[in-house]
Design a protein around this motif. Structure first.
Motif, short mmCIF file in Angstrom:
data_model
loop_
_atom_site.label_atom_id
_atom_site.label_comp_id
_atom_site.label_asym_id
_atom_site.label_seq_id
_atom_site.Cartn_x
_atom_site.Cartn_y
_atom_site.Cartn_z
N SER A 162 74.11 57.48 27.74
CA SER A 162 73.51 57.47 26.41
C SER A 162 74.51 56.84 25.45
O SER A 162 75.62 56.47 25.85
CB SER A 162 73.19 58.91 25.97
N SER A 177 66.37 54.29 26.47
CA SER A 177 66.70 55.66 26.89
C SER A 177 66.56 56.63 25.72
O SER A 177 65.99 57.71 25.86
CB SER A 177 68.13 55.73 27.44
N TYR A 178 67.08 56.21 24.57
CA TYR A 178 67.02 57.06 23.38
C TYR A 178 65.55 57.32 22.97
O TYR A 178 65.16 58.46 22.69
CB TYR A 178 67.77 56.40 22.22
N GLN A 200 63.78 59.57 25.60
CA GLN A 200 64.27 60.94 25.60
C GLN A 200 64.00 61.67 24.28
O GLN A 200 63.79 62.88 24.27
CB GLN A 200 65.77 60.96 25.91
N THR A 201 63.95 60.92 23.18
CA THR A 201 63.76 61.55 21.87
C THR A 201 62.28 61.71 21.53
O THR A 201 61.85 62.80 21.14
CB THR A 201 64.45 60.72 20.77
N ARG A 218 60.18 62.96 24.98
CA ARG A 218 60.74 64.22 25.50
C ARG A 218 61.07 64.19 26.99
O ARG A 218 60.99 65.22 27.66
CB ARG A 218 59.78 65.39 25.21
N PHE A 219 61.39 63.03 27.51
CA PHE A 219 61.91 62.94 28.88
C PHE A 219 63.32 63.53 28.87
O PHE A 219 64.08 63.29 27.95
CB PHE A 219 62.03 61.48 29.31
N SER A 220 63.65 64.26 29.92
CA SER A 220 65.05 64.68 30.04
C SER A 220 65.85 63.47 30.54
O SER A 220 65.29 62.54 31.13
CB SER A 220 65.18 65.84 31.02
N LYS A 221 67.15 63.51 30.30
CA LYS A 221 68.01 62.43 30.78
C LYS A 221 67.90 62.30 32.30
O LYS A 221 67.85 61.20 32.84
CB LYS A 221 69.46 62.73 30.37
N TRP A 273 64.51 60.63 33.26
CA TRP A 273 64.56 59.20 32.93
C TRP A 273 65.37 58.44 33.98
O TRP A 273 64.97 57.38 34.46
CB TRP A 273 65.14 59.04 31.53
#
Length: 197
Positions: free
Chosen positions: A35, A159-160, A163-164, A167-170, A173
């Motif tokens: 990230s 990715s940001y 995930q933001t 609401r995917f978790s790292k 993803w």
């Protein structure tokens, strides 16, 4: 146009070429577990990859190393596959210094393999003695590094967003993107010219 811009643009286009997307796939596989908070580490990885890539060009231009094209063309997707598989097995796990050092060494080695894949073309566009190719090689490396940073920045933005806002978790993803990359590179490996003897 100055010589710097010519070789800088060749470096940019080498990475950002839609028809030669293997380089971008490797960068996605490399960057997807990270990230923006990890920007120093990912920048170091990208630079290590560029060093490996440039080292391979240097060794090839000076005739120190030579490898068959079809072998390199098989090894490149294998490096991408290994990186994506590494992501699958380490997704969601906290990184330890030992594994970080291993990733740095592997990234350098993979950079060398990718550089060997470009070395034949690079030698054909440059005339003259090996020593006269040093400056163009450096200019080319700056183009590669710039393009790689652009690709990694785009991956980090995606990715940001994922995930933001979605609401995917790292971990999820990383798993999804790594599985996608594996699905793309497996046919590249299976369709390699090396199997068609």
């Amino acid at each position: 146009m100055s010589d710097f811009l010519i070789y800088f643009q060749i470096g940019l286009k080498h990475v950002l070429n839609i028809h030669a997307y293997d380089h971008v796939l490797f960068l996605i596989a490399l960057a997807v577990p990270f990230s923006f908070n990890d920007w120093k580490r990912i920048l170091l990885l990208v630079t290590i990859f560029t060093v490996g890539h440039t080292t391979a060009l240097f060794l090839s231009v000076f005739g120190i190393i030579a490898i068959k094209v079809n072998v390199v063309e098989l090894l490149i997707p294998i490096t991408i596959l290994i990186t994506a598989l590494y992501n699958l097995f380490t997704a969601g796990k906290s990184s330890k210094n030992g594994s970080i050092n291993l990733v740095f060494v592997i990234t350098l080695f993979f950079g060398i393999i990718h550089g060997l894949g470009f070395s034949n073309y690079f030698k054909t566009i440059l005339g003259g003695s090996p020593s006269s190719k040093l400056l163009p090689m450096a200019e080319f490396a700056i183009g590669i590094e710039t393009a790689q940073i652009v690709v990694v920045f785009v991956v980090l933005i995606l990715s940001y967003i994922v995930q933001t806002f979605f609401r995917f978790s790292k971990r999820d993803w990383t798993l999804v993107m790594s599985a996608f990359i594996i699905g793309v590179v497996l046919p590249m490996i299976l369709e390699s010219e090396i199997w068609k003897r």
